[in-house]
Design an enzyme around this catalytic site. Structure first.
Site, PDB file in Angstrom:
ATOM      1  N   GLN A  38      -6.022  81.865 -59.393  1.00  0.00           N
ATOM      2  CA  GLN A  38      -6.429  80.888 -60.386  1.00  0.00           C
ATOM      3  C   GLN A  38      -5.992  81.236 -61.800  1.00  0.00           C
ATOM      4  OE1 GLN A  38     -10.645  80.787 -58.503  1.00  0.00           O
ATOM      5  NE2 GLN A  38     -10.380  78.790 -59.441  1.00  0.00           N
ATOM      6  N   HIS A  58       2.916  73.388 -53.471  1.00  0.00           N
ATOM      7  CA  HIS A  58       4.339  73.065 -53.558  1.00  0.00           C
ATOM      8  C   HIS A  58       4.762  72.031 -52.511  1.00  0.00           C
ATOM      9  CE1 HIS A  58       5.046  77.289 -55.479  1.00  0.00           C
ATOM     10  NE2 HIS A  58       4.612  76.406 -56.353  1.00  0.00           N
ATOM     11  N   ASP A  71       1.501  78.277 -60.393  1.00  0.00           N
ATOM     12  CA  ASP A  71       2.743  78.996 -60.673  1.00  0.00           C
ATOM     13  C   ASP A  71       2.645  79.838 -61.948  1.00  0.00           C
ATOM     14  OD1 ASP A  71       3.556  77.579 -58.495  1.00  0.00           O
ATOM     15  OD2 ASP A  71       5.275  76.615 -59.462  1.00  0.00           O
ATOM     16  N   ARG A  96     -15.579  90.624 -62.890  1.00  0.00           N
ATOM     17  CA  ARG A  96     -15.270  90.382 -61.484  1.00  0.00           C
ATOM     18  C   ARG A  96     -13.916  89.678 -61.389  1.00  0.00           C
ATOM     19  NH1 ARG A  96     -17.407  86.005 -57.094  1.00  0.00           N
ATOM     20  NH2 ARG A  96     -16.030  86.803 -55.473  1.00  0.00           N
ATOM     21  N   HIS A 141      -9.926  86.510 -52.129  1.00  0.00           N
ATOM     22  CA  HIS A 141     -10.462  85.304 -52.755  1.00  0.00           C
ATOM     23  C   HIS A 141      -9.511  84.144 -52.439  1.00  0.00           C
ATOM     24  CE1 HIS A 141     -13.189  83.815 -56.208  1.00  0.00           C
ATOM     25  NE2 HIS A 141     -12.611  82.751 -55.664  1.00  0.00           N
ATOM     26  N   ASN A 185     -14.857  86.506 -50.641  1.00  0.00           N
ATOM     27  CA  ASN A 185     -15.515  85.529 -51.492  1.00  0.00           C
ATOM     28  C   ASN A 185     -15.698  84.222 -50.722  1.00  0.00           C
ATOM     29  OD1 ASN A 185     -16.262  84.407 -54.304  1.00  0.00           O
ATOM     30  ND2 ASN A 185     -14.766  82.935 -53.529  1.00  0.00           N
ATOM     31  N   GLU A 186     -16.942  83.815 -50.580  1.00  0.00           N
ATOM     32  CA  GLU A 186     -17.309  82.520 -50.012  1.00  0.00           C
ATOM     33  C   GLU A 186     -16.696  82.263 -48.630  1.00  0.00           C
ATOM     34  OE1 GLU A 186     -16.616  79.466 -52.909  1.00  0.00           O
ATOM     35  OE2 GLU A 186     -18.137  80.258 -54.273  1.00  0.00           O
ATOM     36  N   ASN A 329     -23.076  83.238 -54.470  1.00  0.00           N
ATOM     37  CA  ASN A 329     -22.428  82.250 -55.328  1.00  0.00           C
ATOM     38  C   ASN A 329     -23.191  80.942 -55.170  1.00  0.00           C
ATOM     39  OD1 ASN A 329     -20.537  84.248 -55.646  1.00  0.00           O
ATOM     40  ND2 ASN A 329     -18.805  83.055 -54.914  1.00  0.00           N
ATOM     41  N   TYR A 331     -24.102  76.998 -57.104  1.00  0.00           N
ATOM     42  CA  TYR A 331     -23.854  76.032 -58.166  1.00  0.00           C
ATOM     43  C   TYR A 331     -24.813  74.850 -58.134  1.00  0.00           C
ATOM     44  CZ  TYR A 331     -19.391  78.418 -58.989  1.00  0.00           C
ATOM     45  OH  TYR A 331     -18.434  79.357 -59.291  1.00  0.00           O
ATOM     46  N   GLU A 398     -21.416  84.374 -58.662  1.00  0.00           N
ATOM     47  CA  GLU A 398     -20.845  83.204 -59.337  1.00  0.00           C
ATOM     48  C   GLU A 398     -21.945  82.198 -59.619  1.00  0.00           C
ATOM     49  OE1 GLU A 398     -17.516  81.050 -57.712  1.00  0.00           O
ATOM     50  OE2 GLU A 398     -16.441  82.886 -57.188  1.00  0.00           O
TER      51      GLU A 398
END
Length: 518
Positions: A38, A58, A71, A96, A141, A185-186, A329, A331, A398
């Site tokens: 990311q 892509h 990219d 992290r 991740h 992660n997740e 994590n 939200y 998170e």
């Protein structure tokens, strides 16, 4: 008539969530999080190979909301020192971040080790150490090397060994500088959204089948990495290792409905318990309701055996207890409205296996369709984890809020403030062992299929500028004060005038009632 102390306390309790600014316990730590794909960019330079997100963005650019890709992203591969400067300014205890498997092992295997990948992460780790920022490092991740996906990815049981080899190299190369590791992660997002649907790369969409093959492989790979670290590296490096499990929290839309209450528990077992139950319970293995539901659905589909294969006795024992902490994590919260097949459920699918209908019609809005603002749901999830998993020590790995990139991000500040307040509530009122909090995210970054159309950062990043300049939002100042004072900030500049006026009205109303009563 004079007002009793009890009545005054009752009035105070009514405004508890809005005016109580309490200090966090001694030793509680604060950090921020990012992920390699990311932010790093440099997708095909210095020896890095293609990963599954490179391939998806892509080859199928229409699947990314704004047509962007990773990219360049935030160009952290070249500008990591700017990231460290931001972290230092915020005053965080830890950072992290994740390692790019394809940057370290271009083939995904040990036959080719990329020295530039090793150098890059050593340079970042050294810069963090110079600024007294502890690294919390995630091994995986979501950015699987495409070479391994070509062999079947997480549906291939050989991935257990490939992941162990990769973890072994990372422990060996970086372990003296890293004391806190996260294996995955997740895992829900990896298995259900990437192998049971097309929501995440590699977008296999083997609904109701691939998701369960993935979880079988992933949990075994996690266990092998844990035991490797525990037996070989922990005695020398003296670190800790855990897994980060994500969950929407499910609640009944009608708390008086016994059916909805029961179904909400089923949904939470399917979502969070899918990966937590095998690790954090004394019984081990998948949740019994999950085993039963998938077996019943599989039989109804005419299958001779369940689509969810249970672990044998060896693996039940091998997986149990393989996490020093429970990483969470979280939200948002969604609601259960009743029994049946969710209208968006494919057949077969993980969602259909639950046997419940869900809705997102709850709480406040964000820039993400799936993210509703429901702070009390966070508290309920934490209490549930305490009672369900033997009162584990917890790190919030998170938590964050999306908008469209404004610098005066009052919505994000209110989200942080309200969710952090719920953490304080469960620590002090319920004895939940929350030890640390990680905000998502340091800076606006490539938010997977949302691209840059949804922004979660404390820092704004202008992706139309080749220099990728970062600019602090108001939430960065909020978080800086939080890290410095170890208590929820009181400064009115952090809150929209209407929000702060509400705070004041509530407080002064109590004072007036108290004065009149006297």
């Amino acid at each position: 008539m004079a007002m009793s102390s009890l009545t005054i306390l009752t009035l105070l309790a009514l405004c508890h969530s809005s005016i109580a600014f309490r200090k966090f316990p001694e030793g509680f730590t604060f950090g921020v999080a990012t992920a390699a794909h990311q932010i790093e960019g440099a997708w095909n330079v210095s020896g890095k190979s293609e990963n599954v997100w490179d391939r998806l963005s892509h080859s199928r650019p229409e699947m990314i909301a704004d047509g962007t890709n990773g990219d360049i992203a935030c160009d952290s591969y070249n500008r990591y020192m700017e990231d460290v400067e931001e972290l230092t300014y915020l005053g965080v205890d830890f950072y992290r971040f994740s390692l790019s498997w394809a940057r370290i092992l271009p083939t995904g295997r040990l036959d080719v080790v990329n020295p530039d990948g090793i150098r890059y992460y050593n340079d970042l780790l050294d810069a963090l150490a110079e600024n007294n920022i502890e690294p919390l490092v995630t091994l995986f991740h979501w950015d699987l090397p495409q070479a391994l996906q070509d062999l079947g990815g997480w549906a291939n049981p050989k991935m257990i060994h490939y992941f162990r080899d990769y973890a072994d190299l990372c422990f060996k190369e970086f372990g003296t500088k890293i004391k806190s590791w996260i294996t995955f992660n997740e895992p829900y997002e990896i298995c259900e959204d990437a192998y049971g649907d097309e929501k995440k790369a590699p977008a296999v969409d083997s609904h109701g089948v691939g998701c369960y093959l993935c979880s079988d492989t992933l949990l075994k790979a996690h266990a092998e990495a844990y035991h490797l670290y525990n037996e070989t590296y922990r005695p020398v490096q003296n670190g800790r290792i855990m897994i980060s499990i994500n969950s929407i929290w499910y609640e009944p839309s009608d708390p008086e409905s016994a059916e909805q209450v029961a179904l909400a528990e089923v949904a939470n077992q399917f979502k969070f318990g899918w990966f937590a139950h095998p690790i954090f319970t004394s019984d081990g293995g998948y949740p019994s309701v999950m085993v039963d539901n998938v077996a019943r659905q599989s039989a109804a589909e005419g299958l001779l055996k369940s689509r969810l294969e249970q672990f044998d006795a060896y693996w039940i024992q091998r997986i149990k207890g393989t996490s020093d902490f429970l990483g969470i994590n979280h939200y948002t919260t969604h609601l259960i409205t009743g029994a049946g097949v969710d209208p968006i459920a494919k057949s077969p699918s993980w969602l259909k296996d639950i046997g419940a209908v869900t809705t997102m019609e709850v709480g406040g809005d964000s820039a993400s369709e799936w993210l509703r603002v429901v702070p009390t749901g966070f508290a309920n999830l934490l209490r549930w984890c305490k009672s369900s998993y033997n009162d584990p020590p917890i790190y919030i790995t998170e938590n964050g809020f999306s908008d469209y990139g404004t610098l005066l991000d009052y919505g994000r500040i209110k989200y942080f403030n309200d969710y952090l307040n719920e953490i304080l509530n469960v620590i002090y009122d319920d004895g939940v062992k929350v030890l640390g909090y990680t905000a998502w995210t340091l800076m606006d970054n490539f938010e997977w299929r949302a691209g840059f159309s949804e922004r979660f950062g404390l820092y704004y990043v202008n992706i139309t500028d080749p220099a990728r300049p970062r600019k602090p939002k108001l939430s960065a100042e909020y978080f800086k004060e939080l890290c410095a004072t170890r208590e929820l900030p009181k400064d009115p500049r952090f809150f929209e005038p209407s929000f702060f006026r509400t705070e004041c009205r509530c407080f002064f109303l109590i004072l007036i009632v108290w004065y009149v009563s006297e």
